[in-house]
Structure formats: C-alpha cells, structure tokens
Design a protein around this motif. Structure first.
Motif, PDB file in Angstrom:
ATOM      1  N   MET A   1      97.880 -76.253  -9.732  1.00 44.86           N
ATOM      2  CA  MET A   1      97.605 -77.010 -10.941  1.00 44.86           C
ATOM      3  C   MET A   1      98.589 -76.775 -12.085  1.00 44.86           C
ATOM      4  O   MET A   1      98.591 -77.531 -13.062  1.00 44.86           O
ATOM      5  CB  MET A   1      96.195 -76.655 -11.451  1.00 44.86           C
TER       6      MET A   1
ATOM      7  N   LEU B   1      94.932 -71.338  -7.185  1.00 44.17           N
ATOM      8  CA  LEU B   1      94.494 -72.364  -8.127  1.00 44.17           C
ATOM      9  C   LEU B   1      95.609 -72.681  -9.114  1.00 44.17           C
ATOM     10  O   LEU B   1      95.916 -73.851  -9.378  1.00 44.17           O
ATOM     11  CB  LEU B   1      93.233 -71.897  -8.864  1.00 44.17           C
TER      12      LEU B   1
ATOM     13  N   THR C   1      93.801 -76.742 -14.333  1.00 44.79           N
ATOM     14  CA  THR C   1      93.062 -77.998 -14.258  1.00 44.79           C
ATOM     15  C   THR C   1      94.008 -79.157 -13.974  1.00 44.79           C
ATOM     16  O   THR C   1      95.215 -79.055 -14.199  1.00 44.79           O
ATOM     17  CB  THR C   1      92.330 -78.298 -15.583  1.00 44.79           C
ATOM     18  N   PRO C   2      93.475 -80.298 -13.487  1.00 45.50           N
ATOM     19  CA  PRO C   2      94.347 -81.456 -13.260  1.00 45.50           C
ATOM     20  C   PRO C   2      94.917 -82.045 -14.545  1.00 45.50           C
ATOM     21  O   PRO C   2      95.959 -82.675 -14.527  1.00 45.50           O
ATOM     22  CB  PRO C   2      93.426 -82.469 -12.560  1.00 45.50           C
TER      23      PRO C   2
ATOM     24  N   VAL D   1      86.362 -78.950 -15.922  1.00 48.96           N
ATOM     25  CA  VAL D   1      86.800 -80.313 -15.615  1.00 48.96           C
ATOM     26  C   VAL D   1      85.661 -81.274 -15.959  1.00 48.96           C
ATOM     27  O   VAL D   1      84.672 -80.883 -16.571  1.00 48.96           O
ATOM     28  CB  VAL D   1      87.207 -80.430 -14.127  1.00 48.96           C
TER      29      VAL D   1
ATOM     30  N   THR E   1      89.880 -80.059  -7.588  1.00 50.89           N
ATOM     31  CA  THR E   1      90.645 -78.917  -8.078  1.00 50.89           C
ATOM     32  C   THR E   1      90.593 -77.750  -7.097  1.00 50.89           C
ATOM     33  O   THR E   1      91.624 -77.155  -6.744  1.00 50.89           O
ATOM     34  CB  THR E   1      90.100 -78.487  -9.449  1.00 50.89           C
TER      35      THR E   1
ATOM     36  N   ALA F   1      88.168 -73.351 -13.747  1.00 54.46           N
ATOM     37  CA  ALA F   1      88.672 -74.475 -14.524  1.00 54.46           C
ATOM     38  C   ALA F   1      87.516 -75.343 -14.985  1.00 54.46           C
ATOM     39  O   ALA F   1      86.628 -75.663 -14.192  1.00 54.46           O
ATOM     40  CB  ALA F   1      89.636 -75.312 -13.680  1.00 54.46           C
TER      41      ALA F   1
END
Length: 453
Positions: free
Chosen positions: A307, A303, A327-328, A132, A141, A130
């Motif tokens: 997310m 993951l 990703t967040p 970020v 994450t 990801a």
C-alpha cells in the motif's frame, strides 16, 4: 458560520430525538418529495441556511431510521453519542489524514485506536492495520498484503510487475462467503469465478474435512460471523490445515470479530488469532458513523509493501506512522478519530455490555417467535435471527407488512433454500422495550397471514 452550525446542530438533534417515535421506513409521500431536489442548477448562490433548511425539511423525512433503535436490517448500528460528536469535530478539523507530518493529531489518534482494537479483538499485537471505508475495502487491503507476501516468497514483485506472468494463486472460500469478499478478489485480479468453493454445514460453516489440497500459493478466506446465521467457521482447524501447507488465512469478521470483546461469546472466536489477516467494520457493532472499516495484517511489512506511496512533493519522511502507507487511499478522512472516541467512551466493560446486550435481544426475538409457532432456522449464537412464517410467499408478505407498518424494519433473505426474515441486532440504542414493541408488531403481521391460510 457560528449561526449556521448552531442551526445545523439543532436540526440534527431534533432528527435524532424524533427517531424513537417516528416510523422506521419513510412514507411514500416523503420519498416522492425528493423529486423537488431535482431542479436546474441556479445561476446565483443560495444562502447556506436555505440549503440546510431544504436538506432537513425534504431529506430528513425520506431517510431510513438506521440511527434509531428498531432498525434490524443489514447488521447496521447507530452512532454512539461520543462517536457522532467526534465525527462532527473531525469534520470541522477537515484533515486530509494521510501523512503524520501534515496531520499529526488524526494520524496519532488512528495509531492509538488501532492498538486498542488489536487489544479488545484479541489479535496479535504486532499486526499492522488500516482504517478504510468498510469491509469490502478492508478485504481488498488485507488480501493485497496476502498477494504481496505470497508472491514475494517465490521471487515475484507484484506491485512492480503486476500479475501478468506471475505464478497463479489459488483462492479457497466457503460456499456462503459474503459477496464483498468476492468483489475484493475481483478487484485484485484474483477472480470471482476462479475461487474454489468449500461445502458448508447446516449453519453455513466451512467444512474442514472438505478443504482441497493447498500449497504456499494458496489463500483461504474464512468467515467469523455468517451474514445470515451468525455462525463461525472452525478457524483454528482451518489455520492448522492451511499453515501446514504454507497457505495464508484471511478472516471476514465484518461483525463477528467483535464477539472477542464479550466474555460469553469469546469462545466463538477461539483460534482466530492464528490467521494472517482480518477485516471488520467499526460502523457495525462499534456503532460509529459511516463509513468505517478496518483491515488488520499480522505481517505489517507486507501491508506497507502493498500500500505504500511516495512522491517528490509529499513529506513522507516521518518518525511516526503515515496512514497512507497502509491504505489504498492517499486523500482520506481521519476515520480513527471516532473509533478512538467510541472505545474511549465505552471502555472494556461498556463494549462488552454492548455486545452481550444486543445478543440477548436477538435471543429474545428468537424465543418469542418460536414460542408463537414460527420456525427459527438458525442456532442463535450471536446477533442474527432467521425466521420463516410458513411458505416463501407468506414469509415475504409478513416482511413487506412489517416494513410498511414502520414499527421496526427487518429484511429478507434466502438461505439454504429457505426464504426468511433476517433480524440483525447491533444498535447501542435498542432497549428491551424496543424489542418487545417490535416482537408485538411482527406477531401481529404474521397472525394476519396465518388466519388467511
């Protein structure tokens, strides 16, 4: 628009071309002029040309020359030409790069860039990743994925049910863990103060013999590249001990992970592929524009579970990867575009040379300062140099003087009871001449205080 962007490009080019000759830190007068930005918001519009003129004429002189070749603070690189240009183009594209069906170009480039990163960093190819903002969010994450995977194995759905009533997780860190790791743990509800701190050796490396008992509800946070010394925890041995107990190993590799790309430094990361997750910054040694961090997780399904996002109005069904599921953020810029451009422009040999060259620069700093009679506190295995000029007071005076002088910029730290100047070399633009010019300035400042004692 064309005239405005042309003017902006010309001003940006002038700024970059000035970095070689200008002082690194801004002058007090330049900083004082920033007060002129603080005006009442006017009623009528202002022309974009006037806005850009004010930003450049008032803002540019008050910037720290972090993009230049003689900024050695905070492990900050500049921006490679291809990466900077790609960043400008991606900003013009203005893609909200969360969903492949909506922004296929940036989503595809991110997926390719992640594959290239796994390759050059020698991480397991099946890992998910990801893009970020930086290592803080990369920790968040990756550790969210760890939290999911560990609790799922004992029958707890943390995303649905939270941590209330969940089996408690234990977290182990080294005594010199970076504060971004602790911040991420705090945001995840795992606590900054609940961690078990493991003693470190004389270079800041976690001592394997001091690891406490672990279980399958344990996360161990190791370090690849101590922020002061550049030293690496014995990650292979940590992984062996942790995995024997069923624990998860996460690696803080904010800058040290990049040693894998340099033949003479690759030994430092031996065994790092045995870990379960990793965090790094691209805006450090890869020299892409801020902000750009990367999280990697061996179990990409964990993951995604931690997310993923969906809603009735979002076109999330896609044959290709949706970046927002890893990703967040949902709304996010396409950070992978400049990473793709940086790696494509460098190639394997260019990336290797960047790492090797800056490590040689760090070694040159250490040798010159030691030869002048000053104490280099760390074993210079990577790009970090710690130097003491005597007492804490004298060392701080030298640092203050070098920052005021403007030839280069080095920061201060306190490491294992010693006040030191910290020199971090990661910028692609730093030359041997820059290093020698900086050494001369440091020795000149230090000699002045040596004469006063």
């Amino acid at each position: 628009m064309k005239e405005l962007l042309t003017m902006t490009a010309e001003r940006a080019i002038c700024y970059l071309q000035s970095l070689e000759a200008r002082r690194v830190a801004p002058t007090r007068d330049a900083v004082a002029r920033l007060a002129s930005f603080d005006m009442p918001l006017q009623d009528e519009p202002t022309s974009p040309e006037s806005v850009l003129q004010q930003l450049d004429e008032i803002g540019s002189p008050a910037t720290m020359a972090m993009a230049g070749p003689r900024f050695f603070g905070f492990v900050i690189g500049g921006s490679l030409p291809a990466a900077l240009a790609a960043n400008w183009l991606a900003s013009a594209w203005d893609q909200n790069s969360g969903l492949y069906n909506i922004t296929p170009a940036t989503a595809a480039l991110e997926q390719i860039a992640l594959g290239w990163l796994l390759d050059v960093l020698k991480l397991p190819p099946e890992s998910g990743g990801a893009f970020v903002t930086g290592t803080t969010v990369a920790h968040f994450t990756a550790l969210a994925a760890a939290r999911h995977a560990i609790l799922e194995k004992v029958g707890w759905n943390v995303e649905a049910d939270g941590l209330f009533g969940a089996p408690p997780l234990a977290v182990i860190v080294g005594e010199e863990a970076h504060p971004t790791m602790l911040k991420a743990l705090g945001m995840l509800g795992l606590g900054r103060n609940r961690v078990v701190r493991v003693p470190v050796d004389g270079q800041g490396c976690m001592r394997v013999d001091a690891l406490p008992p672990m279980t399958n509800l344990t996360i161990v946070c190791a370090q690849a590249g101590n922020v002061n010394t550049g030293a690496f925890d014995p990650i292979r041995q940590i992984c062996e001990r942790a995995h024997d107990a069923g624990a998860w190993v996460h690696v803080d590799g904010a800058f040290g992970l990049w040693a894998a790309a340099a033949p003479s430094r690759a030994w430092l990361v031996e065994g790092i592929e045995d870990a379960d997750s990793w965090a790094t910054d691209a805006h450090k040694w890869l020299n892409v524009p801020y902000d750009s961090g990367v999280a990697f997780v061996r179990d990409q399904h964990a993951l995604r579970a931690a997310m993923a996002i969906t809603a009735d109005y979002l076109p999330t069904t896609s044959a290709c990867r949706n970046p927002a599921d890893f990703t967040p953020e949902l709304s996010r810029r396409g950070r992978g575009v400049e990473v793709w451009a940086a790696l494509h422009s460098l190639g394997r040999t260019g990336l290797s040379d960047l790492i090797e060259r800056t490590c040689r620069h760090a070694r040159r700093f250490a040798e010159a300062l030691a030869a002048a009679g000053y104490q280099v506190l760390n074993e210079v295995v990577l790009n970090q140099v710690l130097v003491s000029f005597g007492t804490s007071e004298i060392t701080m005076r030298v640092i203050d003087d070098i920052q005021t002088d403007g030839t280069c910029w080095c920061g201060s730290t306190v490491w294992q009871g010693h006040t030191a100047m910290r020199i971090s070399v990661v910028c692609w633009a730093t030359t041997e001449a820059d290093v020698e010019q900086s050494i001369d300035a440091i020795l000149r400042m230090a000699a002045k205080h040596r004469q006063q004692t």
